[in-house]
Design an enzyme around this catalytic site. Structure first.
Site, PDB file in Angstrom:
ATOM      1  CG  HIS A  96      -1.956   1.091   1.097  1.00 22.10           C
ATOM      2  ND1 HIS A  96      -1.699   2.407   1.464  1.00 22.10           N
ATOM      3  CD2 HIS A  96      -3.386   1.180   0.772  1.00 22.10           C
ATOM      4  CE1 HIS A  96      -2.750   3.192   1.384  1.00 22.10           C
ATOM      5  NE2 HIS A  96      -3.708   2.409   0.839  1.00 22.10           N
ATOM      6  CD  GLU A 166      -3.486   5.887  -2.960  1.00 27.82           C
ATOM      7  OE1 GLU A 166      -3.710   4.743  -2.263  1.00 27.82           O
ATOM      8  OE2 GLU A 166      -3.789   6.870  -2.285  1.00 27.82           O
TER       9      GLU A 166
HETATM   10  P1  PGA Z   1      -8.492   7.736  -0.271  1.00 34.47           P
HETATM   11  O1  PGA Z   1      -7.338   6.518   0.215  1.00 34.47           O
HETATM   12  O2  PGA Z   1      -9.584   6.819  -1.044  1.00 34.47           O
HETATM   13  O3  PGA Z   1      -8.886   8.405   0.856  1.00 34.47           O
HETATM   14  O4  PGA Z   1      -7.804   8.629  -1.399  1.00 34.47           O
HETATM   15  C1  PGA Z   1      -7.257   5.396  -0.907  1.00 34.47           C
HETATM   16  C2  PGA Z   1      -6.040   4.458  -0.217  1.00 34.47           C
HETATM   17  O5  PGA Z   1      -5.102   4.959   0.253  1.00 34.47           O
HETATM   18  O6  PGA Z   1      -6.238   3.102   0.025  1.00 34.47           O
END
Ligand code: PGA
Length: 267
Positions: A96, A166
């Protein structure tokens, strides 16, 4: 958007829940009508894995948010994939962005964790991320492809892996990634899989987007060609997660409008 790949949404609770909050989330997720065409998972802190598993409906799977690279031993504070499976949970999130950036986990360590997890049969949400510095300094492709290469080298069974990208620069920063930016990143990752792993893996592997996904932007993003779902943070703590799980289901208001007219045309 591909019918070959089942839409996938994981609501990652991070370190933001206690039993009372889990009870509340379980309540609104259990009461909702969830699209059966979406695979729904929650990412739970390790101390509550069994608690959440026992309370959630069977259709919602539970993931741990991290695991170590061996099955057992003197590694205080760590948990192993075997322990997650033993708690009745099927998934683990590895790499992550918060593990990569805050806890400084290297590509190498994450790859070792993925390799061990694969041996145990647990299913993996393997994450990659782009920081704002990567973007500003124009090294996004190098960073993303480097992370992907390192993950791919540890994966032997792609059917038990989901990839999550991400855009850290768009996670709780007030800046949102546009649909075009999301599609561009996901298409590059799928292209990388096609060029470096196989057509089969590129066609069948789900690639998720993360970065401030909410009930306001999920429907537009859910239509993107290379997007197969979402990794959701803050909105996973709110009933928004239900809308996100249902992001590909036809909008009820448009259905009502559709049936309003005898000729079936939209009102
Ligand atoms: P967010 O987080 O939807 O609050 O941007 C996503 C994550 O980091 O799992």
């Amino acid at each position: 958007m591909s019918s070959q790949r089942k839409f996938f949404v994981i609501g990652n609770w991070k370190m933001n829940v206690d039993k009372a909050r889990i009870d509340n989330i379980v309540k609104f997720m259990s009461a909702a009508s969830l699209d059966p065409n979406t695979e729904a998972v929650v990412g739970c802190p390790s101390c509550y894995l069994s608690y959440a598993r026992q309370r959630l409906p069977d259709e919602i799977a539970v993931a741990a948010q991290n695991s170590y690279k061996v099955a057992h031993g003197n590694f205080s504070g760590e948990i192993s994939p075997a322990m997650i499976l033993d708690s009745g949970c099927e998934w683990v999130i590895l790499g992550h962005p918060e593990r990569r950036t805050i806890f400084k986990e290297s590509d190498q360590l994450i790859a070792e964790k993925v390799a061990h997890a694969q041996q145990t049969g647990i299913k993996i949400i393997a994450c990659l991320c782009e920081t704002s510095e990567d973007r500003e300094e124009g090294r996004t492709d190098d960073v993303l492809f480097g992370q992907m290469k390192s993950l791919a080298a540890s994966i032997s069974d792609w059917s038990r892996v989901v990839i999550a990208f991400e855009a850290l620069w768009a996670s709780n920063t007030g800046v949102l990634a546009t649909a075009a930016q999301v599609q561009e990143a996901l298409a590059k990752l799928r292209h990388w899989l096609r060029a470096n792993v196989s057509d089969k893996v590129a066609n069948s592997t789900r690639i998720l987007y993360a970065g401030s996904v909410s009930s306001s932007n999920c429907r537009e993003l859910a239509q993107l060609e290379d997007l197969d779902g979402f990794l959701v943070g803050s909105a996973a703590l709110r009933p928004d997660i239900v809308d996100i799980i249902n992001a590909r289901r036809p909008d009820v208001s448009s259905l009502i409008a559709h049936f309003d007219r005898p000729d079936g045309r939209r009102a």
